[in-house]
Design a protein around this motif. Sequence first.
Motif, PDB file in Angstrom:
ATOM      1  N   VAL A 318       0.875  -1.173   0.000  1.00  0.00           N
ATOM      2  CA  VAL A 318       0.000   0.000   0.000  1.00  0.00           C
ATOM      3  C   VAL A 318       0.909   1.220   0.000  1.00  0.00           C
ATOM      4  N   GLU A 319       0.887   1.964  -1.086  1.00  0.00           N
ATOM      5  CA  GLU A 319       1.832   3.061  -1.248  1.00  0.00           C
ATOM      6  C   GLU A 319       1.249   4.368  -0.709  1.00  0.00           C
ATOM      7  N   ASN A 320       1.354   4.533   0.596  1.00  0.00           N
ATOM      8  CA  ASN A 320       1.004   5.813   1.210  1.00  0.00           C
ATOM      9  C   ASN A 320       1.876   6.015   2.452  1.00  0.00           C
ATOM     10  N   TRP A 321       1.735   7.142   3.117  1.00  0.00           N
ATOM     11  CA  TRP A 321       2.608   7.451   4.248  1.00  0.00           C
ATOM     12  C   TRP A 321       2.452   6.453   5.393  1.00  0.00           C
ATOM     13  N   ARG A 322       1.235   6.060   5.679  1.00  0.00           N
ATOM     14  CA  ARG A 322       1.008   5.185   6.832  1.00  0.00           C
ATOM     15  C   ARG A 322       1.662   3.818   6.653  1.00  0.00           C
TER      16      ARG A 322
END
Length: 485
Positions: A318-322
């Motif tokens: 999952v390519e996001n900050w979290r």
Amino acid sequence: MTLTKASTLLLFGATGDLSHRMLLPSLYGLHVDELLPEGLKIVATARSQLTDDEFRASAIEALEEHVPADFFDAGKAAEFATRLVYVGLDATDISSFARLQEHIRPDQSLAIFLSTAPSLFEPTIAGLESVGLTGEQVRMALEKPLGFDLASSREINDAVGAAFPEDRIFRIDHYLGKETVQNLLALRFANSIFEPIWNAGHIDHVQISVSETVGLEGRTGYYDGAGALRDMVQNHMLQLLALVAMEPPTEFDANSVRDEKVKVLRSLRPIRPDEVDHDIALGQYGAGTEDGKATPSYLDELGKDSTTETFVALEVRVENWRWAGVPFYLRTGKRLPERKTEIVIQFKCVPHSIFAAGGARSVPNRLVIEIQPRENIRLELMAKRPGLDRDGIRLREVPLDLSLANAFADHRRRIAYERLLLDLIEGQQTLFVRRDEVEAQWQWIDGVRASLAAARAAPQEYKAGSWGPRAAQSLIERDGRQWND
């Protein structure tokens, strides 16, 4: 607009297996608990030509077979059956829809549950339109499969959307009706101890497993055309992943929850053809044993050659900050040793162990969310072993169990469809899947399938009763991790 409670529920496919195993027992349970609107009429329809009494008798037989013995009551079942009327109807014959007018007025608040082959969606909606049963207080629930790729899914959604706006379409993923799945949201967003550490800074990886012990079970035609990737990953598993990975919604309402799920699904990193060998393992079960009895291979059950996968394991990002850098390992298959659906959140090790000098070994904490067949949440912590510790403290992993069956022993365990049917009747969409969710899921799955085709990936045979092909073990073990078997 706000939907009022339905005064009539119209069930298509009412003589089918889903109706007998799930829908009628669910409606019976809601009736016994006095949760159905007073006077709600259930109009059942299918191709078979039955009288009301014949259908009511078959419904009571289904309840006797599928409702737990300690909950079934013959008097209550007979009382529930009085809500049922039956209309024999051929969805491909538009003139036969006129029979519905004897029982349903166009101005009624109506809930429709469509449990038929997708090929019948369009003629069914045309038939409903022909008798005025698509008005402002009519809502439509659709049972999967909703297509076999993005293009076919859009075709179905367009056909339904031509008669029903999005706020009156209820797409069903029955996993979202399960208590433990909903408890995942409560666990995350009603407890301050979890959300601050629910991120890449503290979580090492996530596992989502859906294993089945059964084979084809009469689903030969559908399953061989779908395979594990489209049958389980596209809907159930990606929905579970989205619930684990989503940001906190502003409210627990349909749009807020689904907005956050869509963001996750759109953040899934595509798997390129040159990454297939690293990120995906496909399998197809061969002959084996179950409970000491020989079981046939997939090809023997099917009766022909096939390259359809009955097992798939994937490493998903999952390519996001979290979640940057956190792998999500997904695994599902048929003819595996155990039936289970679970989510494992493995946290990172403590940065420095003060007990290491004494030889104490610390393992990472894990949160195990068991969805079926047992509903349970277990947090695995490190604790000191009893003793005087003259040679140093010894540690042991200790589980803290929240058994939902015990914690809520005074509450009846409900079928997932009870919640979904009641929400449909009351017009609550939170636990139903929105069109952009479905299309985001299909877009990612289509990309995976295109990469598999480009890489000419073929399933490896695995022995029925095992945990899948060796490649599935390698997929996670090369990262120094193990499946929670």
